[in-house]
Write an enzyme that holds these catalytic residues in place. Sequence first.
Site, mmCIF file in Angstrom:
data_model
loop_
_atom_site.group_PDB
_atom_site.id
_atom_site.type_symbol
_atom_site.label_atom_id
_atom_site.label_comp_id
_atom_site.label_asym_id
_atom_site.label_seq_id
_atom_site.Cartn_x
_atom_site.Cartn_y
_atom_site.Cartn_z
ATOM 1 N N ASP A 107 39.555 33.031 38.060
ATOM 2 C CA ASP A 107 40.378 32.264 38.321
ATOM 3 C C ASP A 107 41.792 32.922 37.196
ATOM 4 O O ASP A 107 42.471 33.690 37.017
ATOM 5 C CB ASP A 107 40.662 31.044 38.003
ATOM 6 C CG ASP A 107 41.248 30.204 39.775
ATOM 7 O OD1 ASP A 107 40.777 31.332 40.752
ATOM 8 O OD2 ASP A 107 39.590 29.152 39.816
ATOM 9 N N LYS B 223 31.804 41.038 18.617
ATOM 10 C CA LYS B 223 30.498 39.515 19.185
ATOM 11 C C LYS B 223 31.579 38.274 18.262
ATOM 12 O O LYS B 223 31.288 38.891 17.612
ATOM 13 C CB LYS B 223 29.321 39.404 19.600
ATOM 14 C CG LYS B 223 28.670 38.375 19.383
ATOM 15 C CD LYS B 223 27.546 38.339 18.785
ATOM 16 C CE LYS B 223 26.568 36.672 19.146
ATOM 17 N NZ LYS B 223 25.731 36.332 18.351
ATOM 18 N N ASN C 89 30.505 32.342 37.629
ATOM 19 C CA ASN C 89 29.867 30.740 38.001
ATOM 20 C C ASN C 89 28.353 31.388 39.086
ATOM 21 O O ASN C 89 28.087 32.865 39.147
ATOM 22 C CB ASN C 89 31.064 30.257 39.005
ATOM 23 C CG ASN C 89 31.382 32.183 39.918
ATOM 24 O OD1 ASN C 89 30.531 32.375 40.820
ATOM 25 N ND2 ASN C 89 32.636 32.268 40.329
ATOM 26 N N PHE D 219 38.516 31.691 52.406
ATOM 27 C CA PHE D 219 37.144 30.497 52.183
ATOM 28 C C PHE D 219 37.602 29.500 51.251
ATOM 29 O O PHE D 219 39.304 30.147 50.227
ATOM 30 C CB PHE D 219 35.926 31.080 51.872
ATOM 31 C CG PHE D 219 34.676 31.560 52.797
ATOM 32 C CD1 PHE D 219 35.222 32.710 53.042
ATOM 33 C CD2 PHE D 219 33.861 29.914 52.449
ATOM 34 C CE1 PHE D 219 34.092 32.764 54.084
ATOM 35 C CE2 PHE D 219 32.922 30.831 53.590
ATOM 36 C CZ PHE D 219 33.197 32.096 54.151
ATOM 37 N N ASP E 203 45.255 37.317 42.609
ATOM 38 C CA ASP E 203 44.921 36.598 44.005
ATOM 39 C C ASP E 203 44.273 37.664 45.384
ATOM 40 O O ASP E 203 45.418 37.966 45.654
ATOM 41 C CB ASP E 203 45.785 35.803 43.717
ATOM 42 C CG ASP E 203 45.079 34.578 45.811
ATOM 43 O OD1 ASP E 203 44.087 35.269 46.443
ATOM 44 O OD2 ASP E 203 44.470 33.629 44.670
ATOM 45 N N ILE E 204 43.353 38.443 44.718
ATOM 46 C CA ILE E 204 43.157 39.466 45.354
ATOM 47 C C ILE E 204 43.680 39.047 47.394
ATOM 48 O O ILE E 204 44.294 39.519 47.860
ATOM 49 C CB ILE E 204 41.547 40.031 46.244
ATOM 50 C CG1 ILE E 204 41.527 39.650 44.114
ATOM 51 C CG2 ILE E 204 40.943 40.821 46.669
ATOM 52 C CD1 ILE E 204 40.137 40.307 44.622
ATOM 53 N N LYS F 186 46.223 26.000 51.348
ATOM 54 C CA LYS F 186 45.429 26.823 50.442
ATOM 55 C C LYS F 186 46.400 28.535 51.632
ATOM 56 O O LYS F 186 46.685 29.403 51.537
ATOM 57 C CB LYS F 186 44.341 27.013 49.867
ATOM 58 C CG LYS F 186 43.864 28.026 49.522
ATOM 59 C CD LYS F 186 42.253 27.899 48.311
ATOM 60 C CE LYS F 186 42.531 26.392 47.789
ATOM 61 N NZ LYS F 186 41.316 26.351 47.388
HETATM 62 O O1 C5P Z 1 42.731 29.426 45.117
HETATM 63 P P1 C5P Z 1 40.983 28.904 45.297
HETATM 64 O O2 C5P Z 1 39.491 30.463 44.377
HETATM 65 O O3 C5P Z 1 40.415 28.399 45.955
HETATM 66 O O4 C5P Z 1 41.079 30.453 47.110
HETATM 67 C C1 C5P Z 1 39.995 30.878 47.486
HETATM 68 C C2 C5P Z 1 40.025 32.162 48.490
HETATM 69 O O5 C5P Z 1 40.846 32.880 47.609
HETATM 70 C C3 C5P Z 1 38.907 32.630 48.482
HETATM 71 O O6 C5P Z 1 38.991 33.794 50.094
HETATM 72 C C4 C5P Z 1 38.669 33.469 47.874
HETATM 73 O O7 C5P Z 1 37.197 35.149 48.298
HETATM 74 C C5 C5P Z 1 40.730 34.110 47.319
HETATM 75 N N1 C5P Z 1 40.376 34.370 46.037
HETATM 76 C C6 C5P Z 1 40.664 35.717 46.214
HETATM 77 N N2 C5P Z 1 41.409 35.913 44.491
HETATM 78 C C7 C5P Z 1 40.907 34.964 43.777
HETATM 79 C C8 C5P Z 1 40.623 33.897 43.318
HETATM 80 C C9 C5P Z 1 40.092 33.645 44.911
HETATM 81 O O8 C5P Z 1 40.678 36.849 46.792
HETATM 82 N N3 C5P Z 1 41.464 35.590 42.135
#
Ligand code: C5P
Length: 404
Positions: free
Chosen positions: A282, A292, A214, A329, A311-312, A343
């Site tokens: 995601d 390739k 992104n 964020f 999701d970290i 969230k």
């Molecule tokens: O669910 P979303 O992507 O909108 O959430 C955003 C927040 O979650 C941000 O703080 C982003 O750094 C964190 N995040 C994460 N790991 C992911 C997806 C989002 O830490 N896989």
Amino acid sequence: MTGIAGKHVLLIVTGGIAAYKALELTRLIQKAGGTVQPILTRAATEFVTPLSIGTLAGHAALTELFDLTREAEIGHIELSRSADLIVVAPASADFLAKMAQGHADDLASTTVLATDTEIMIAPAMNVRMWEAPATRRNVAQLRSDGVHVVGPDEGDMACGEFGPGRMAEPQAILEAITAHFDAKAARGRLKGLKAVVTSGPTREWIDPVRYISNESSGRQGTAIAKALIAEGAEVVFVTGPAKAPRPAGCRIIEVETALEMDAAVQDALPADFAVCVAAVADWRMAEAHDQKLKKTPDGTPPTLELTANPDILAGLSQGDQRPRLVIGFAAETENLEANAARKRKTKGCDWILANDVSAQSGTFGGPENSVILLTESGAEPWPSLPKSKVGHRLAARIASHFGR
Ligand code: C5P
């Protein structure tokens, strides 16, 4: 009085055409009130003489590991620890490799290996050498070891090529040294607290040449890290491949994928607080392709099978080693506040900074950010601010949360 006044700098000069600039750097450090002990590698003596730099510094330049008189006087271990900062300028590709590997076969490399003093390097080399995978690996390793990196600059090179690799100008190195000492001296409100900050995009490989990513520039994450560092926090900055220059004065872990970012964050724990600014992809490929992907003769596009990334932020919020304050964020293009509030609940973090990333907001990659801070006690809209100010305001809020 600048941050350098009264400080002792061990200046290691390695071989390269930029070595002559070490003379100017010596002069600038002295003019700012610091003292300089020069150490020259054998190759450096081909470019500057020990006599010229030693005379300028007022301290005889040291060149050999087994200089017995000197060894009897102080010894290289003590030498390396007597300084307030070790500066390697110019740092050649070869010296970076030695540092990254921990070699100790001359006075300069032994000094950096034996030290417990912080190290700043100003790389200088041909553009291809700077861009070579081996150098990039070495620099990433050194950054993650806590070495501060200044430059290199982009421009015409002595070898006739153009690109990044020119040593930063002595004035810029002086400024980096000053900023380093200023940050150390700052009685920041976050002193004694350790933070993990994630920043930038992640890159999920589809095949060896294509990826999902992104447009996150890493600017907001960098600005937050800088503000936390300025307040005295010990920061571990875990960044994906972002365009923004890396913040100085912290440990930097460069990663590409979400899985790598997750592992680096877990490795950095325990921490007092975490700020997850990274725009983590995601999804990643369920199965990465080693080759390739080819177009089919009939033009049917391939089906890409994706799987969810960890999701970290949620992992940090719900994990065993949960930092005392976890901040995320929420980048939204609609229903900003409601989506962000949801969230905060589902991920289990303490605060969410919600920001509008719709195309008309100009947030993604832009200099300003307009956020709403959501905490357990409600929503607090902030005015549209430069990303640096968002960083300072957040740092101040974190400080007051910790009763500072
Ligand atoms: O669910 P979303 O992507 O909108 O959430 C955003 C927040 O979650 C941000 O703080 C982003 O750094 C964190 N995040 C994460 N790991 C992911 C997806 C989002 O830490 N896989």
